[in-house]
Write a protein that holds these residues in place. Structure first.
Motif, PDB file in Angstrom:
ATOM      1  N   ARG A 130      39.487  36.507  40.307  1.00  0.00           N
ATOM      2  CA  ARG A 130      39.799  37.402  39.188  1.00  0.00           C
ATOM      3  C   ARG A 130      40.492  38.688  39.617  1.00  0.00           C
ATOM      4  O   ARG A 130      41.376  39.182  38.928  1.00  0.00           O
ATOM      5  CB  ARG A 130      38.522  37.740  38.405  1.00  0.00           C
ATOM      6  CG  ARG A 130      37.755  36.550  37.877  1.00  0.00           C
ATOM      7  CD  ARG A 130      38.590  35.686  36.945  1.00  0.00           C
ATOM      8  NE  ARG A 130      38.888  36.352  35.704  1.00  0.00           N
ATOM      9  CZ  ARG A 130      38.143  36.269  34.606  1.00  0.00           C
ATOM     10  NH1 ARG A 130      37.054  35.519  34.613  1.00  0.00           N
ATOM     11  NH2 ARG A 130      38.486  36.894  33.507  1.00  0.00           N
ATOM     12  N   GLU A 131      40.085  39.252  40.748  1.00  0.00           N
ATOM     13  CA  GLU A 131      40.712  40.484  41.222  1.00  0.00           C
ATOM     14  C   GLU A 131      41.842  40.226  42.209  1.00  0.00           C
ATOM     15  O   GLU A 131      42.580  41.145  42.570  1.00  0.00           O
ATOM     16  CB  GLU A 131      39.655  41.394  41.872  1.00  0.00           C
ATOM     17  CG  GLU A 131      38.712  42.057  40.885  1.00  0.00           C
ATOM     18  CD  GLU A 131      39.401  43.094  40.013  1.00  0.00           C
ATOM     19  OE1 GLU A 131      40.518  43.526  40.351  1.00  0.00           O
ATOM     20  OE2 GLU A 131      38.818  43.479  38.985  1.00  0.00           O
ATOM     21  N   LEU A 132      41.965  38.968  42.662  1.00  0.00           N
ATOM     22  CA  LEU A 132      43.077  38.544  43.526  1.00  0.00           C
ATOM     23  C   LEU A 132      43.164  39.394  44.790  1.00  0.00           C
ATOM     24  O   LEU A 132      44.247  39.808  45.229  1.00  0.00           O
ATOM     25  CB  LEU A 132      44.402  38.634  42.751  1.00  0.00           C
ATOM     26  CG  LEU A 132      44.405  38.021  41.335  1.00  0.00           C
ATOM     27  CD1 LEU A 132      45.750  38.240  40.657  1.00  0.00           C
ATOM     28  CD2 LEU A 132      44.063  36.550  41.395  1.00  0.00           C
ATOM     29  N   ASP A 702      39.149  30.138  30.811  1.00  0.00           N
ATOM     30  CA  ASP A 702      38.460  30.906  31.842  1.00  0.00           C
ATOM     31  C   ASP A 702      39.210  32.178  32.202  1.00  0.00           C
ATOM     32  O   ASP A 702      38.621  33.128  32.707  1.00  0.00           O
ATOM     33  CB  ASP A 702      38.269  30.052  33.101  1.00  0.00           C
ATOM     34  CG  ASP A 702      37.308  28.905  32.879  1.00  0.00           C
ATOM     35  OD1 ASP A 702      36.501  29.008  31.933  1.00  0.00           O
ATOM     36  OD2 ASP A 702      37.368  27.912  33.622  1.00  0.00           O
ATOM     37  N   ALA A 703      40.519  32.184  31.975  1.00  0.00           N
ATOM     38  CA  ALA A 703      41.328  33.333  32.376  1.00  0.00           C
ATOM     39  C   ALA A 703      41.431  34.383  31.280  1.00  0.00           C
ATOM     40  O   ALA A 703      42.042  35.426  31.478  1.00  0.00           O
ATOM     41  CB  ALA A 703      42.723  32.873  32.778  1.00  0.00           C
ATOM     42  N   GLY A 704      40.857  34.127  30.120  1.00  0.00           N
ATOM     43  CA  GLY A 704      40.969  35.050  29.001  1.00  0.00           C
ATOM     44  C   GLY A 704      40.299  36.382  29.276  1.00  0.00           C
ATOM     45  O   GLY A 704      39.260  36.455  29.923  1.00  0.00           O
ATOM     46  N   ALA A 705      40.932  37.455  28.776  1.00  0.00           N
ATOM     47  CA  ALA A 705      40.369  38.789  28.944  1.00  0.00           C
ATOM     48  C   ALA A 705      39.156  38.960  28.044  1.00  0.00           C
ATOM     49  O   ALA A 705      39.125  38.476  26.912  1.00  0.00           O
ATOM     50  CB  ALA A 705      41.425  39.847  28.622  1.00  0.00           C
ATOM     51  N   HIS A 710      36.930  47.338  29.458  1.00  0.00           N
ATOM     52  CA  HIS A 710      37.175  47.265  30.898  1.00  0.00           C
ATOM     53  C   HIS A 710      37.929  45.978  31.187  1.00  0.00           C
ATOM     54  O   HIS A 710      37.553  44.907  30.717  1.00  0.00           O
ATOM     55  CB  HIS A 710      35.840  47.278  31.668  1.00  0.00           C
ATOM     56  CG  HIS A 710      35.993  47.099  33.147  1.00  0.00           C
ATOM     57  ND1 HIS A 710      36.116  48.154  34.007  1.00  0.00           N
ATOM     58  CD2 HIS A 710      36.057  45.973  33.909  1.00  0.00           C
ATOM     59  CE1 HIS A 710      36.231  47.702  35.245  1.00  0.00           C
ATOM     60  NE2 HIS A 710      36.198  46.380  35.210  1.00  0.00           N
ATOM     61  N   LEU A 711      39.020  46.074  31.950  1.00  0.00           N
ATOM     62  CA  LEU A 711      39.820  44.913  32.290  1.00  0.00           C
ATOM     63  C   LEU A 711      39.950  44.791  33.803  1.00  0.00           C
ATOM     64  O   LEU A 711      40.124  45.797  34.498  1.00  0.00           O
ATOM     65  CB  LEU A 711      41.224  45.023  31.685  1.00  0.00           C
ATOM     66  CG  LEU A 711      41.338  45.004  30.159  1.00  0.00           C
ATOM     67  CD1 LEU A 711      42.773  45.274  29.731  1.00  0.00           C
ATOM     68  CD2 LEU A 711      40.850  43.677  29.584  1.00  0.00           C
ATOM     69  N   THR A 712      39.885  43.561  34.291  1.00  0.00           N
ATOM     70  CA  THR A 712      40.140  43.314  35.706  1.00  0.00           C
ATOM     71  C   THR A 712      41.654  43.181  35.918  1.00  0.00           C
ATOM     72  O   THR A 712      42.425  43.052  34.958  1.00  0.00           O
ATOM     73  CB  THR A 712      39.445  42.030  36.178  1.00  0.00           C
ATOM     74  OG1 THR A 712      40.060  40.907  35.514  1.00  0.00           O
ATOM     75  CG2 THR A 712      37.961  42.052  35.844  1.00  0.00           C
ATOM     76  N   LYS A 713      42.080  43.179  37.176  1.00  0.00           N
ATOM     77  CA  LYS A 713      43.503  43.035  37.482  1.00  0.00           C
ATOM     78  C   LYS A 713      44.048  41.708  36.964  1.00  0.00           C
ATOM     79  O   LYS A 713      45.150  41.637  36.419  1.00  0.00           O
ATOM     80  CB  LYS A 713      43.724  43.138  38.989  1.00  0.00           C
ATOM     81  CG  LYS A 713      43.506  44.536  39.546  1.00  0.00           C
ATOM     82  CD  LYS A 713      43.762  44.571  41.050  1.00  0.00           C
ATOM     83  CE  LYS A 713      43.528  45.976  41.602  1.00  0.00           C
ATOM     84  NZ  LYS A 713      43.738  46.032  43.072  1.00  0.00           N
ATOM     85  N   GLN A 714      43.254  40.652  37.144  1.00  0.00           N
ATOM     86  CA  GLN A 714      43.698  39.341  36.693  1.00  0.00           C
ATOM     87  C   GLN A 714      43.832  39.310  35.167  1.00  0.00           C
ATOM     88  O   GLN A 714      44.766  38.712  34.629  1.00  0.00           O
ATOM     89  CB  GLN A 714      42.713  38.264  37.177  1.00  0.00           C
ATOM     90  CG  GLN A 714      43.195  36.836  37.007  1.00  0.00           C
ATOM     91  CD  GLN A 714      42.814  36.228  35.673  1.00  0.00           C
ATOM     92  OE1 GLN A 714      41.994  36.775  34.947  1.00  0.00           O
ATOM     93  NE2 GLN A 714      43.429  35.110  35.352  1.00  0.00           N
TER      94      GLN A 714
END
Length: 742
Positions: A130-132, A702-705, A710-714
């Protein structure tokens, strides 16, 4: 069988069983934490990211994870201290050992160690997917957490080592003096028997050594309890110091250096709850429930007679004169939308429409409306990204062509920021380049960490600080913290009062913003605008053919005319429109009776109802002066209601389905009703009407915000990537044709 019996009567195993048998309420905290990290608890709102990607000073770093490590250590030590105080009478053999509390912590390792291992597994998975992050960055983050955690545990145990030495120093003269010992501890003739809940044969004397328990039957109860009571005092002092530290943090939270990561605030909050529940159970025992009942009635009495006031206020409004507060009743609302007021307010809005038309390049221009849905930071980020693209496609004239912006929650955060950027650019600010990606970074910046930190450090620990807006004083709480962080993220551009925006809106130099928070008393919408909008208080209807309709909305400026409505902060209006339950406090307003408001999404998450009502109110002017209306709807979820259907294959569905069905399908029902309303309205408008929908659709579920602040980089990358899906590309092409044709 002998081995199994030895394992069963091993102290760590018996402690775990004791936790399960007694005071299961304390295990709820562990259950919530495990479920959150595993993506079960509050998955839709992205709660796991708060723990696995903690932000401090706007960045995920070894410092931020170290702070979370410190808070995790505080939580685990609070767990150990509380359970030690509650359960110590069941393992009296510890009183005869050196450093009883240390021995207890070593043996109480199963839950904490299991949690830490699980935490690191999830941290690694999250950081990679998620944060790559590269391996080196992940290693530094883990090191930061371990450093903070180890530091807290070391300081705590050092404190208890000193407490042990003090206890031994005070007890040694008594133990070595038979007469003194007998005089103090022989009055209690009852000898100690083994606990019926715990039977221990072996315990961990250190992490690597096992010892057999000693028989303590020859010690009196008074002697054993005197040792434990001294440890209780040391433990309570430790908790008290931690609470004082929270108060200290609360008083300095205006500094960004004291704004802790949300995960740290949650750990500390849980630590306080565990400590309080343990203290009440220990000191009050069977009197706990009666005590809480008495406290509840006492607090309710103080609140009822305004001795205490924990409510959040609308910053800028006057709450001083009770006799000036408006009545909130049917008669008042009917008066506000009387025919006289209706005609006056419509005339004012028609004047603004004429000014808007004068700024267009065509004799009959297309009028654009923008609707932006709620959805926390994901909607704010998606909305700003869409508006940037639309502005580029229109040659920088999107806000000039747009007359009205409505919506809910996070979407309005992005829309308001973009509108202000556009206004400043058009006013000659050459530093603003609307397509710059840094504005996306601004609006997607974290808002949740500060909010939770303030909830723990201010709302719970030190709700006494105040600040001033104009001539009025308000209490700092998590609502204030939210506004301040939003203000910082947007570089002070939204730090205005409604009166600062009124002139530009009245002269059509920028679109009108409409906010629609919901009044909890009766679910009416509170329409907040710089302009009088009584014509939005109820649908337009022919009174000769239809019975009278009560207002289902309230003109904020008209109702609170004596409270200085134009002094309301824009940041507060945005927060009122985005007040998600429990996360942000409901805003209480100075009326009689008092009313409070919450998130606009509960009534209209897509901002469409006010847009339709506005078009219906001015359809004659629109027919004569425009070549049509285009509704630009920016949504944080896919249209059609196919996402996240209510499904359950558990037997609990029999009980939970009636309760959760409405909650799960709330936004879908809004969409169905609004589609029906729009289709009916379209038939009677009398002018060309188009609706273009731009929707955030993640590439995979699974990739949905998540739906939070608060948002992750991904998640940020996923939102930006959603602009180019096939449906949005078609809508962009249609918009380009419409925007450049007139």
């Amino acid at each position: 069988m002998r081995v199994l019996k030895t394992i069963y009567y091993f102290f760590p195993v018996q402690l775990l069983l004791l936790h399960i048998k007694k005071f299961q309420v304390l295990l709820i905290f562990w259950l919530i934490l495990f479920s959150t990290l595993n993506g079960g608890f509050m998955r839709t709102y992205g709660a796991a990211a708060l723990f696995l990607s903690p932000e401090y000073l706007g960045d995920v770093s070894p410092i931020s994870t170290a702070i979370v490590g410190v808070a995790t250590g505080i939580f685990i030590m609070s767990w150990n201290i509380t359970t030690f105080i509650i359960f110590c009478r069941h393992f009296r053999f510890l009183a005869t050992t050196t450093k009883p509390f240390l021995k207890y912590c070593i043996n109480n390792f199963i839950l904490p160690v299991t949690f830490l291992v699980f935490y690191f597994i999830k941290e690694l998975q999250f950081s990679i997917t998620r944060e790559l992050l590269p391996a080196a960055s992940i290693a530094w983050l883990c090191f930061g957490f371990l450093f903070g955690f180890t530091f807290t545990i070391a300081v705590s145990l050092l404190y208890f080592f000193r407490a042990d030495k003090t206890i031994i120093r005070r007890m040694t003269p008594v133990i070595n003096n038979p007469k003194l010992f007998k005089s103090q501890f022989s009055k209690e003739e009852v000898k100690l028997n083994e606990s019926r809940l715990v039977h221990v044969q072996y315990y961990l004397n250190s992490p690597t050594t096992v010892r057999k328990t000693r028989d303590v039957a020859h010690y009196s109860k008074a002697f054993i309890e005197s040792i434990f009571n001294r440890h209780h005092i040391a433990a309570v002092l430790c908790i008290f110091v931690a609470f004082i530290s929270l108060i200290f943090i609360g008083f300095f939270m205006d500094s960004r250096y004291f704004q802790l990561p949300a995960a740290a605030s949650i750990f500390i909050f849980f630590a306080i709850l565990i400590s309080l529940s343990g203290a009440f159970s220990y000191f009050l025992q069977s009197w706990s429930i009666p005590f809480f009942v008495v406290v509840f009635f006492l607090l309710n009495l103080l609140y009822k007679y305004n001795v205490i006031d924990p409510t959040n206020k609308a910053y800028g409004l006057s709450y001083n004169e009770m006799e000036d507060r408006p009545l909130y009743d049917r008669q008042t609302l009917l008066q506000l939308c009387s025919d006289k007021n209706l005609q006056r307010d419509k005339a004012n809005m028609l004047g603004i429409l004429e000014k808007w038309k004068a700024r267009q390049s065509s004799a009959k221009p297309v009028l654009f409306l923008v609707n932006s849905s709620g959805g926390g930071s994901r909607s704010a980020t998606f909305t700003l990204s869409i508006l940037q693209r639309l502005d580029s496609l229109s040659g920088g004239k999107l806000m000039r062509k747009t007359f009205l912006i409505t919506g809910a929650s996070g979407g309005m955060l992005g829309a308001a920021y973009f509108r202000e950027l556009s206004r400043r650019r058009d006013a000659g600010d050459t530093s603003i380049h609307l397509q710059n990606h840094r504005y996306i970074n601004d609006i997607s910046g974290d808002l949740l960490n500060t909010l939770f930190s303030s909830f723990v450090a201010r709302d719970l620990a030190s709700p006494a600080q105040k600040f001033v807006v104009g001539d009025h004083e308000y209490v700092k709480d998590r609502g204030f913290a939210f506004e301040q962080r939003l203000n910082e993220n947007t570089h002070g551009m939204l730090n205005k009062q409604l009166k600062d925006l009124a002139q530009d809106e009245a002269t059509a130099r920028m679109p009108i913003l409409l906010f629609n928070p919901v009044i909890t008393r009766d679910s009416r919408a509170l329409v907040i605008s710089t302009q009088p909008v009584s014509f939005l208080m109820r649908p337009r209807f022919d009174s000769t053919k239809l019975p009278g309709m009560d207002p289902d909305a309230v003109d904020f400026g008209a109702l609170f005319a004596r409270q200085g409505p134009m002094d309301l902060r824009l940041l507060t209006a945005l927060r009122m429109n985005a007040t998600f339950p429990y996360v942000l406090p409901n805003v209480w307003l100075p009326s009689r009776p008092v009313i409070d408001v919450m998130d606009a999404g509960f009534r209209d998450n897509f901002g469409e109802m006010n847009a339709i009502r506005f078009l219906n109110a001015f359809r004659e002017w629109l027919q004569a002066n425009t070549s049509g209306v285009v509704l630009l709807q920016i949504r944080d979820r896919k249209a059609g209601g196919w996402e996240n259907p209510y499904e359950s294959d558990d037997i609990t569905e029999i009980i939970t389905k009636p309760l959760l069905l409405l909650q799960d399908n709330w936004y879908k029902m809004q969409e169905y009703n609004q589609d029906d309303l729009l289709s009916l309205a379209q038939e009677g408008m009398g002018f060309p009407f188009r609706k273009l929908v731009f929707q955030y659709v993640p590439r995979s579920e699974d990739a949905g915000a998540a739906l939070n602040f608060h948002l992750t980089k991904q998640e940020k990358l996923n939102i930006i990537g959603a602009l180019d899906n096939s449906d949005n590309q078609l809508a962009f092409r249609t918009f380009t044709q419409l925007a450049t044709a007139h």
